[in-house]
Design a protein around this motif. Structure first.
Motif, mmCIF file in Angstrom:
data_model
loop_
_atom_site.group_PDB
_atom_site.id
_atom_site.type_symbol
_atom_site.label_atom_id
_atom_site.label_comp_id
_atom_site.label_asym_id
_atom_site.label_seq_id
_atom_site.Cartn_x
_atom_site.Cartn_y
_atom_site.Cartn_z
ATOM 1 N N ALA A 393 0.844 -1.195 0.000
ATOM 2 C CA ALA A 393 0.000 0.000 0.000
ATOM 3 C C ALA A 393 0.876 1.241 0.000
ATOM 4 O O ALA A 393 2.048 1.207 0.386
ATOM 5 C CB ALA A 393 -0.916 -0.001 1.217
ATOM 6 N N ARG A 394 0.261 2.318 -0.458
ATOM 7 C CA ARG A 394 0.933 3.616 -0.297
ATOM 8 C C ARG A 394 0.578 4.122 1.095
ATOM 9 O O ARG A 394 -0.581 4.424 1.389
ATOM 10 C CB ARG A 394 0.467 4.587 -1.378
ATOM 11 C CG ARG A 394 1.254 5.910 -1.335
ATOM 12 C CD ARG A 394 0.802 6.853 -2.421
ATOM 13 N NE ARG A 394 1.552 8.118 -2.374
ATOM 14 C CZ ARG A 394 1.253 9.183 -3.088
ATOM 15 N NH1 ARG A 394 0.209 9.143 -3.936
ATOM 16 N NH2 ARG A 394 1.965 10.292 -2.980
ATOM 17 N N TRP A 395 1.597 4.223 1.930
ATOM 18 C CA TRP A 395 1.380 4.569 3.327
ATOM 19 C C TRP A 395 1.104 6.061 3.502
ATOM 20 O O TRP A 395 0.368 6.486 4.393
ATOM 21 C CB TRP A 395 2.629 4.154 4.111
ATOM 22 C CG TRP A 395 2.489 4.161 5.595
ATOM 23 C CD1 TRP A 395 3.085 5.015 6.470
ATOM 24 C CD2 TRP A 395 1.710 3.277 6.396
ATOM 25 N NE1 TRP A 395 2.748 4.722 7.772
ATOM 26 C CE2 TRP A 395 1.882 3.635 7.746
ATOM 27 C CE3 TRP A 395 0.878 2.190 6.106
ATOM 28 C CZ2 TRP A 395 1.265 2.970 8.803
ATOM 29 C CZ3 TRP A 395 0.270 1.532 7.156
ATOM 30 C CH2 TRP A 395 0.457 1.922 8.471
ATOM 31 N N GLY A 396 1.664 6.855 2.590
ATOM 32 C CA GLY A 396 1.449 8.294 2.627
ATOM 33 C C GLY A 396 2.655 9.023 2.041
ATOM 34 O O GLY A 396 3.793 8.649 2.317
ATOM 35 N N GLY A 397 2.401 10.043 1.209
ATOM 36 C CA GLY A 397 3.511 10.775 0.612
ATOM 37 C C GLY A 397 4.399 9.867 -0.200
ATOM 38 O O GLY A 397 3.963 9.210 -1.146
ATOM 39 N N GLU A 398 5.724 9.798 0.200
ATOM 40 C CA GLU A 398 6.663 8.937 -0.507
ATOM 41 C C GLU A 398 6.929 7.645 0.255
ATOM 42 O O GLU A 398 7.928 6.966 0.031
ATOM 43 C CB GLU A 398 7.979 9.682 -0.757
ATOM 44 C CG GLU A 398 8.748 10.061 0.492
ATOM 45 C CD GLU A 398 8.361 11.416 1.067
ATOM 46 O OE1 GLU A 398 9.152 11.974 1.834
ATOM 47 O OE2 GLU A 398 7.257 11.918 0.735
ATOM 48 N N GLU A 399 6.023 7.290 1.178
ATOM 49 C CA GLU A 399 6.183 6.077 1.975
ATOM 50 C C GLU A 399 5.239 4.982 1.483
ATOM 51 O O GLU A 399 4.103 5.249 1.077
ATOM 52 C CB GLU A 399 5.911 6.359 3.453
ATOM 53 C CG GLU A 399 6.959 7.229 4.118
ATOM 54 C CD GLU A 399 6.725 7.317 5.618
ATOM 55 O OE1 GLU A 399 6.574 6.260 6.263
ATOM 56 O OE2 GLU A 399 6.671 8.450 6.134
#
Length: 477
Positions: A393-399
């Protein structure tokens, strides 16, 4: 009952009710108004429409035949001795092709030669009964005639010939020219009127003989011998009346007639009133059936549309719009399901948190569009590197977050190292940014005493240590 089902049932019921009610009202109104419409509107208008088409399909060949008979080239060709056969062949062929006519012809009165686009195909002879038409026509005063005839040179099927006399400059007949129209084409035209207008259309000559008609017409011979028509024959030919009612054993008819001077034929357009009412009834049942089908289709479309929007809403709520990976909310929901299985001793869970190194500089240097392309490419690499049972998953921003299922600590570390290497060495990213892109990864396995939040906190600290230690590396919690 679910709200979606109730809404669909109500809409379908309203549509069906409106359609059925409308069909019944229209049927009753049509039956009530049929007699008046037929007599005052429908039939007269249809006669005009039919006459217009007949002008195009039958009178146009008559005009072409007239033009040929007055053509200076054709006159001079006969007068000058008929020497250039190729010239008359080209002329007849051009007329045939230009006006899309079945055949064209010329008969010279001097030589009795019968010319056709193919050349000289016959010589008319008084002794030949098949050539009697020519000599009969020659002795008539009229400049043209229309007759039906078989021609062995043209396939031996019935053709409507429009014959026109060719006169020299002293007004002496020097030949006969004209065109031939296949009767099959005329029959198809008359049949099409039945299909389009629901009327029987046929032609009657001045002797009362039915001359041209469709195969489906149940009348043949002379109208003097046809029940119903024989009683109004005198009124028809007197031209004092053009609309009639008559009956026979098959029903009651409404008839309109029109004399076509150029063809020397009476046009008959009639309709069986019972047949017309039966057609209205068929239309009613067809409309009713169509209403049910349309209602069913609309209902299916509504269901389909609702399901699509429902799926889209679910997708929007659970998917990252840029990378098409699961978003953090979806990841947490799936993580919770696996966590419940883990608490029962079913799975071994390992969490990876991935952060792109110095991503702010990518956005500052190349812009956010390039930054977005880089994020999408990293997401694609993660998809390739993971198994179907794992979650990303995309955790948030560039994470990004990865949850590995049933993986040993050694294998998990190898996977994390492999991801670091794959991103750093990816040619697409290197070409896009003109330098390697690296990531830092924190990794940790869930212990029996940890909660979901506890594992995330532990791995997040490991990620922080990876960043602090110089980035582009994996730290195991």
């Amino acid at each position: 009952m679910r709200l979606k089902t109730k809404v669909v049932i109500i809409i379908a019921g309203l549509l069906l009710g409106v359609s059925i009610t409308g069909s019944i009202i229209n049927y009753m109104k049509n039956v009530r108004d049929t007699q008046e419409q037929l007599q005052n509107t429908s039939l007269p208008l249809s006669v005009d429409n039919i006459y217009t088409e007949i002008q195009q399909r039958m009178i146009e060949p008559l005009l072409v035949s007239s033009l040929m008979s007055n053509d200076t080239f054709l006159r001079d060709w006969i007068i000058e001795g008929e020497t250039d056969i190729n010239g008359i062949m080209r002329y007849l062929t051009e007329i045939q092709q230009k006006y899309d006519i079945f055949t064209t012809f010329l008969v010279s009165d001097k030589t009795k030669h019968y010319y056709h686009p193919r050349g000289l195909i016959d010589v008319v002879n008084k002794e030949n009964s098949a050539d009697a038409w020519y000599f009969n026509f020659k002795n008539q005063a009229e400049p043209y005639e229309i007759n039906l005839d078989h021609n062995a040179n043209l396939g031996d099927f019935l053709v409507m010939f429009i014959n026109y006399k060719v006169m020299d400059y002293s007004n002496q007949m020097i030949g006969v020219t004209g065109v031939g129209v296949r009767l099959l084409n005329i029959e198809e035209m008359l049949t099409s009127f039945k299909t389009r207008y629901k009327y029987d259309v046929y032609f009657v000559d001045q002797r009362g003989e039915l001359t041209l008609f469709s195969k489906g017409l149940n009348k043949r011979g002379n109208i003097a011998n046809i029940e119903g028509l024989n009683k109004i024959q005198e009124a028809i030919f007197s031209d004092k009346q053009t609309q009639f009612d008559y009956k026979d054993k098959d029903g009651e008819y409404l008839l309109n007639t029109k004399y076509i001077e150029k063809l020397k034929l009476h046009l008959f357009v009639e309709i069986n009133k019972k047949e017309y009412l039966d057609e209205i009834k068929k239309t009613f049942y067809s409309n009713l059936f169509a209403s049910i089908i349309v209602t069913a289709l609309v209902t299916l479309i509504i269901l389909y549309t609702i399901n699509i929007y429902q799926k889209q809403l679910v997708q929007m709520a659970s998917e990252d719009s840029l990378t098409r990976l699961a978003n953090r909310r979806k990841f947490n929901d799936d993580f919770e399901k696996l966590y419940k299985r883990y608490k029962k001793g079913v799975n071994r869970l390992t969490l990876l948190l991935i952060d792109i190194d110095d991503f702010k500089s990518v956005n500052d240097t190349y812009g956010h569009l390039i930054g977005d392309e880089a994020l999408v490419r990293v997401a694609d690499i993660l998809r390739v590197e993971l198994r179907a049972s794992d979650m990303v998953a995309r955790w948030g921003g560039e994470e990004f977050a990865l949850l590995l299922v049933d993986v040993t600590p050694q294998n998990a570390t190898e996977i994390a190292q492999k991801i670091c290497h794959a991103i750093k060495e990816d040619t697409v990213l290197n070409e896009l940014l003109q330098r390697p892109l690296t990531v830092s990864i924190g990794l940790g396995e869930m212990s029996s005493l940890e909660s979901q939040d506890g594992l995330v906190h532990k791995v997040d600290n490991a990620l922080y240590e990876a960043k602090k230690a110089g980035k582009n590396q994996v730290v195991v919690a």
